[in-house]
Motif scaffolding. Structure first.
Motif, PDB file in Angstrom:
ATOM      1  N   UNK A  84     -37.920-126.240 -42.984  1.00 54.71           N
ATOM      2  CA  UNK A  84     -37.216-127.660 -42.930  1.00 54.71           C
ATOM      3  C   UNK A  84     -37.005-128.185 -41.575  1.00 54.71           C
ATOM      4  N   UNK A  85     -36.220-127.380 -40.732  1.00 53.30           N
ATOM      5  CA  UNK A  85     -35.808-128.241 -39.569  1.00 53.30           C
ATOM      6  C   UNK A  85     -36.950-128.257 -38.532  1.00 53.30           C
ATOM      7  N   UNK A  86     -37.023-129.164 -37.509  1.00 49.53           N
ATOM      8  CA  UNK A  86     -37.981-129.326 -36.605  1.00 49.53           C
ATOM      9  C   UNK A  86     -38.061-127.943 -35.614  1.00 49.53           C
ATOM     10  N   UNK A  87     -39.173-127.683 -34.954  1.00 51.67           N
ATOM     11  CA  UNK A  87     -39.255-126.745 -34.041  1.00 51.67           C
ATOM     12  C   UNK A  87     -38.410-126.620 -33.206  1.00 51.67           C
ATOM     13  N   UNK A  88     -37.824-125.548 -32.750  1.00 51.58           N
ATOM     14  CA  UNK A  88     -36.624-125.277 -31.790  1.00 51.58           C
ATOM     15  C   UNK A  88     -37.339-124.732 -30.465  1.00 51.58           C
ATOM     16  N   UNK A  89     -36.587-125.311 -29.339  1.00 49.43           N
ATOM     17  CA  UNK A  89     -37.246-124.894 -27.993  1.00 49.43           C
ATOM     18  C   UNK A  89     -36.075-124.440 -27.115  1.00 49.43           C
ATOM     19  N   UNK A  90     -36.265-123.850 -26.156  1.00 53.14           N
ATOM     20  CA  UNK A  90     -35.573-123.426 -24.785  1.00 53.14           C
ATOM     21  C   UNK A  90     -36.437-123.437 -23.715  1.00 53.14           C
ATOM     22  N   UNK A  91     -35.888-123.926 -22.595  1.00 48.50           N
ATOM     23  CA  UNK A  91     -36.850-124.069 -21.357  1.00 48.50           C
ATOM     24  C   UNK A  91     -35.831-123.901 -19.934  1.00 48.50           C
ATOM     25  N   UNK A  92     -36.567-123.379 -18.903  1.00 48.42           N
ATOM     26  CA  UNK A  92     -36.066-123.262 -17.880  1.00 48.42           C
ATOM     27  C   UNK A  92     -36.838-123.590 -16.734  1.00 48.42           C
ATOM     28  N   UNK A  93     -36.360-124.060 -15.462  1.00 45.98           N
ATOM     29  CA  UNK A  93     -37.030-124.063 -14.140  1.00 45.98           C
ATOM     30  C   UNK A  93     -36.284-123.317 -13.104  1.00 45.98           C
ATOM     31  N   UNK A  94     -37.284-122.742 -12.328  1.00 41.12           N
ATOM     32  CA  UNK A  94     -36.616-121.998 -11.126  1.00 41.12           C
ATOM     33  C   UNK A  94     -35.478-122.873 -10.363  1.00 41.12           C
ATOM     34  N   UNK A  95     -34.408-122.321 -10.131  1.00 40.17           N
ATOM     35  CA  UNK A  95     -33.517-123.215  -9.219  1.00 40.17           C
ATOM     36  C   UNK A  95     -33.867-123.875  -8.016  1.00 40.17           C
ATOM     37  N   UNK A 111     -42.645-131.678 -26.525  1.00 45.44           N
ATOM     38  CA  UNK A 111     -42.663-132.793 -27.720  1.00 45.44           C
ATOM     39  C   UNK A 111     -44.286-133.003 -28.165  1.00 45.44           C
ATOM     40  N   UNK A 112     -45.282-132.769 -27.296  1.00 46.21           N
ATOM     41  CA  UNK A 112     -46.782-132.837 -27.941  1.00 46.21           C
ATOM     42  C   UNK A 112     -47.142-131.849 -28.853  1.00 46.21           C
ATOM     43  N   UNK A 113     -46.497-130.542 -28.368  1.00 50.90           N
ATOM     44  CA  UNK A 113     -47.050-129.277 -29.138  1.00 50.90           C
ATOM     45  C   UNK A 113     -46.000-129.459 -30.550  1.00 50.90           C
ATOM     46  N   UNK A 114     -44.947-130.157 -30.721  1.00 49.09           N
ATOM     47  CA  UNK A 114     -44.189-130.092 -31.820  1.00 49.09           C
ATOM     48  C   UNK A 114     -44.382-131.238 -32.777  1.00 49.09           C
ATOM     49  N   UNK A 115     -45.373-132.042 -32.117  1.00 50.43           N
ATOM     50  CA  UNK A 115     -45.730-133.370 -33.169  1.00 50.43           C
ATOM     51  C   UNK A 115     -44.707-134.323 -32.798  1.00 50.43           C
ATOM     52  N   UNK A 116     -43.963-134.269 -31.791  1.00 48.13           N
ATOM     53  CA  UNK A 116     -42.716-135.062 -31.522  1.00 48.13           C
ATOM     54  C   UNK A 116     -41.437-134.786 -32.481  1.00 48.13           C
ATOM     55  N   UNK A 117     -41.369-133.648 -33.079  1.00 47.37           N
ATOM     56  CA  UNK A 117     -40.277-133.062 -34.051  1.00 47.37           C
ATOM     57  C   UNK A 117     -39.628-132.007 -33.092  1.00 47.37           C
ATOM     58  N   UNK A 118     -38.686-132.092 -32.411  1.00 48.53           N
ATOM     59  CA  UNK A 118     -38.392-131.105 -31.506  1.00 48.53           C
ATOM     60  C   UNK A 118     -36.837-131.014 -31.599  1.00 48.53           C
ATOM     61  N   UNK A 119     -36.127-129.909 -31.454  1.00 50.29           N
ATOM     62  CA  UNK A 119     -34.877-129.348 -31.133  1.00 50.29           C
ATOM     63  C   UNK A 119     -34.735-128.725 -29.909  1.00 50.29           C
ATOM     64  N   UNK A 120     -34.028-129.068 -28.793  1.00 51.17           N
ATOM     65  CA  UNK A 120     -33.922-128.065 -27.659  1.00 51.17           C
ATOM     66  C   UNK A 120     -32.582-127.724 -27.437  1.00 51.17           C
ATOM     67  N   UNK A 121     -32.320-126.553 -27.007  1.00 52.62           N
ATOM     68  CA  UNK A 121     -30.871-126.101 -26.487  1.00 52.62           C
ATOM     69  C   UNK A 121     -30.986-126.363 -25.107  1.00 52.62           C
TER      70      UNK A 121
END
Length: 308
Positions: A84-95, A111-121
Motif C-alpha cells: 500500500x505505502x510508497x517505497x521507503x528510503x534512507x540515504x547518507x553522504x560522507x561528511x 524519486x526516479x526509481x520509485x516513480x515519484x512515490x517515495x518516503x524518506x527517513x
C-alpha cells in the motif's frame, strides 16, 4: 544494474543501482556509515537497512552507490515491499563530501526509481535533511521519537498478570512461528514491524547482541499473546525496549505495561545505566504509558514523503 553519470567540479559522479552488493562494496558502505555516524552522533541507516546490506538480494530492496572518481561518497537504500505505502528510503553522504549536491543527486535517483512515490527517513531530523526534503518536494508526515530513562535505582511497581497468563523466555527454533504470528497481528497497522519474516528474525538472531534470556513471551492456554524483546547495546551502554507487542485479543488489560516492566528489570540487572525505546509520536496511548514509566524524549527521527 543501472547507472547515471554527471560531471561535478571536474570529476565524474556516478550513481549505480544494485539488487545485491559484493563483499567489498558492503565493506565500503559500512565504513561510510561508520564515518557518518561518528560525525552525526547517530546512524543514518536503520538497523533493518544495515541488515539488508548483507546476505544477498532481497525482494524489493535495492542499493544505490554514489561514487566520485571511483570513491564511494554516498549510499541510499530503497525498499519497495509494502503493498500500500510508497517505497521507503534512507540515504547518507560522507561528511567530507556534503554541500556539493550529492544528497540531492541521490534523492533524485530515488524519486526516479520509485516513480515519484517515495518516503524518506531523516534520522535525527537535522536541518540539512529538512532542507533536502524541501528541495526534493517532500513533506513531513511521520515523527518517531527516541525516549530514554535511567535504570540506576530502578523502582517500578510489580507487574500484574491476568489469571491464566504466564511469562517465559523465547526458545529459538521452537517459538519462531508463534512469535512471527503474534508480531504480525500486533503490528498489522505498522508497515515495517508487522511485515517481518523468518529471514528477518534469523538475521536478528544471528547478531552478536541477540540474547533469548532478554526475549520475554506472555502465554495464555499455550498461545503466545504478547512479548517484550529487549536488546543491549554494549558499546553505548544502553538497554533497549526493542519491541513490545500484544495480540489484539489481549489488548486493554495492561499486559503491555507489565511486559515492559519485566523487560526493564531485566535490563537493569544487566548493569546498563540507561534504557531507550522508539515510539511513533502519534501513538498517544503508548507515549503516555512510557512517560508514566519515566521515559522522556531524547531525539526525533522524521519521515518525509511525496504528496499522494
Amino acid at each position: 544494474m543501472t547507472s547515471d553519470d554527471s560531471a561535478r567540479q571536474g570529476q565524474a559522479r556516478t550513481i549505480e543501482t544494485h539488487a545485491a552488493l559484493a563483499p567489498e562494496q558492503i565493506e565500503a558502505v559500512l565504513d561510510l556509515l561508520t564515518e557518518a555516524a561518528r560525525h552525526d552522533g547517530q546512524q543514518a541507516v536503520s538497523e533493518q537497512g544495515r541488515l539488508q546490506l548483507r546476505g544477498g538480494a532481497r525482494p524489493g530492496v535495492s542499493h544505490l552507490l554514489l561514487t566520485l572518481a571511483g570513491e564511494l561518497v554516498g549510499y541510499a537504500q530503497l525498499e519497495d515491499t509494502d503493498p500500500v505505502e510508497a517505497p521507503a528510503a534512507e540515504l547518507v553522504v560522507h561528511p567530507e563530501h556534503r554541500g556539493r549536491g550529492h544528497g540531492r543527486a541521490l534523492g533524485a535517483a530515488l524519486l526516479a526509481a520509485s516513480g515519484k512515490r517515495l518516503r524518506v527517513w531523516a534520522h535525527g531530523g537535522h536541518a540539512a535533511a529538512r532542507h533536502l526534503a524541501q528541495v526534493l518536494g517532500l513533506t513531513l508526515f511521520r515523527e518517531l521519537r527516541q525516549m530514554r530513562r535511567p535504570l540506576t535505582g530502578l523502582e517500578l511497581p510489580d507487574p500484574v498478570l491476568a489469571p491464566g497468563v504466564s511469562v517465559r523466555t523465547f526458545v529459538p527454533g521452537q517459538d519462531d512461528a508463534a512469535w512471527l504470528a503474534v508480531n504480525s497481528a500486533a503490528f498489522a497497522h505498522h508497515p515495517e514491524q508487522g511485515s517481518l519474516t523468518q529471514r528477518d528474525l534469523d538475521d536478528r538472531m544471528s547478531e552478536p547482541w541477540f540474547d533469548p534470556a532478554g526475549f520475554f513471551l506472555a502465554e495464555r492456554a499455550g498461545t503466545v499473546i504478547g512479548f517484550h524483546w529487549t536488546k543491549v547495546h554494549a558499546e553505548e551502554q544502553l538497554g533497549e525496549v526493542y519491541v513490545v507487542g500484544v495480540s489484539p485479543t489481549a489488548q486493554g488489560g495492561g499486559l503491555g505495561k507489565s511486559l515492559t516492566t519485566i523487560g526493564l528489570r531485566h535490563l537493569a540487572a544487566q548493569g546498563v545505566p540507561t534504557a531507550m525505546l522508539y515510539v511513533d509520536a502519534d501513538n498517544k496511548a503508548a507515549v503516555t504509558v512510557y512517560e508514566r514509566l519515566g521515559f522522556t524524549t531524547y531525539e526525533t527521527d522524521l519521515m518525509y514523503r511525496t504528496e499522494t
